[in-house]
Design an enzyme around this catalytic site. Structure first.
Site, PDB file in Angstrom:
ATOM      1  N   CYS A  11      42.149  23.542  59.335  1.00  0.00           N
ATOM      2  CA  CYS A  11      43.192  22.978  60.208  1.00  0.00           C
ATOM      3  C   CYS A  11      43.187  21.451  60.288  1.00  0.00           C
ATOM      4  O   CYS A  11      43.961  20.877  61.048  1.00  0.00           O
ATOM      5  CB  CYS A  11      43.061  23.555  61.610  1.00  0.00           C
ATOM      6  SG  CYS A  11      41.609  22.975  62.517  1.00  0.00           S
ATOM      7  N   CYS A  17      37.829  19.924  59.341  1.00  0.00           N
ATOM      8  CA  CYS A  17      37.911  21.349  59.055  1.00  0.00           C
ATOM      9  C   CYS A  17      38.868  21.576  57.894  1.00  0.00           C
ATOM     10  O   CYS A  17      39.999  21.067  57.900  1.00  0.00           O
ATOM     11  CB  CYS A  17      38.382  22.097  60.301  1.00  0.00           C
ATOM     12  SG  CYS A  17      38.617  23.874  60.035  1.00  0.00           S
ATOM     13  N   CYS A  72      24.087  22.511  59.814  1.00  0.00           N
ATOM     14  CA  CYS A  72      24.019  22.881  58.401  1.00  0.00           C
ATOM     15  C   CYS A  72      25.367  23.518  58.049  1.00  0.00           C
ATOM     16  O   CYS A  72      25.649  24.646  58.448  1.00  0.00           O
ATOM     17  CB  CYS A  72      22.860  23.845  58.203  1.00  0.00           C
ATOM     18  SG  CYS A  72      22.530  24.239  56.492  1.00  0.00           S
TER      19      CYS A  72
END
Length: 165
Positions: A86, A83, A154
Site C-alpha cells: 500500500c 509497504c 527482521c
C-alpha cells in the site's frame, strides 16, 4: 544421532529454551485490528495481480522469502522503506542495520506504521509485524537488535520497497 537419555534430555531442554526465548521476544508496536478492517483492502485476486505470486505469499499469507535473496539487503541510500502492498512508509533508511540474518533489518519503525500479532507457528511464540494500513505481513521483531531500542525488525524484502529521498 543415537537417541539415548542424555540426547533426549538435551533435546527437551533445547525446545523449552526456544519456547521461552520466543516468549521473551515480543515487540512494542500496537496490536493489529482483529476485525481485519484496514484503510486499504482488496480481494485476494486483486492483491495477487498487484503483487505477483512471491510478494503475495509473503504479504497476504505470512510467507517468508529465502534468506540473502533480497536486493534491499544492499540498499544504503537515504530514503524510506515502504509497504509493497500500500506504499505506507514503514522504516527510515537511517534505522536500517546489517544484522547478518539475511533479511533487511531495522531497529525501529515510523510511528503508527506497524501493528503486531502473536505468531505460534515455529517452536514457540514470536511477534509478527504487519503494515497498519493494509495488514500486509512484514516479518517479525526480536529483542536482539542494536541500541537505542535493542529491537531487530527482521523484514521480508518482498514486503517492502525503497523510495529514495
Amino acid at each position: 544421532m543415537k537417541l539415548d537419555r542424555r540426547n533426549f534430555v538435551w533435546s527437551g531442554a533445547t525446545l523449552l529454551g526456544l519456547g521461552g526465548l520466543g516468549y521473551l521476544m515480543r515487540g512494542t508496536a500496537p496490536a493489529l485490528a482483529s476485525d481485519g478492517n484496514y484503510a486499504v483492502t482488496m480481494t485476494d485476486e486483486e492483491w495477487r495481480a498487484k503483487l505477483g505470486d512471491a510478494a503475495y505469499d509473503v504479504l497476504r499469507h505470512e510467507g517468508t522469502e529465502r534468506a540473502f535473496t533480497s536486493p534491499l539487503l544492499e540498499e544504503h541510500r537515504v530514503g524510506v522503506f515502504a509497504c509493497a502492498g500500500c506504499d505506507l512508509p514503514l522504516y527510515k533508511s537511517d534505522t536500517k542495520f546489517e544484522s547478518g540474518t539475511g533479511w533487511p533489518s531495522f531497529y525501529t519503525y515510523i510511528d503508527g506504521a506497524l501493528g503486531t500479532k502473536v505468531d505460534n507457528s515455529l517452536f514457540g511464540q514470536r511477534t509478527e509485524v504487519h503494515c497498519s494500513r493494509c495488514g500486509g505481513h512484514q516479518g517479525h521483531v526480536f529483542e536482539d537488535g542494536p541500541q537505542p531500542t535493542g529491537l531487530r525488525y527482521c523484514i521480508n524484502g518482498l514486503a517492502i520497497k525503497f523510495i529514495a529521498a
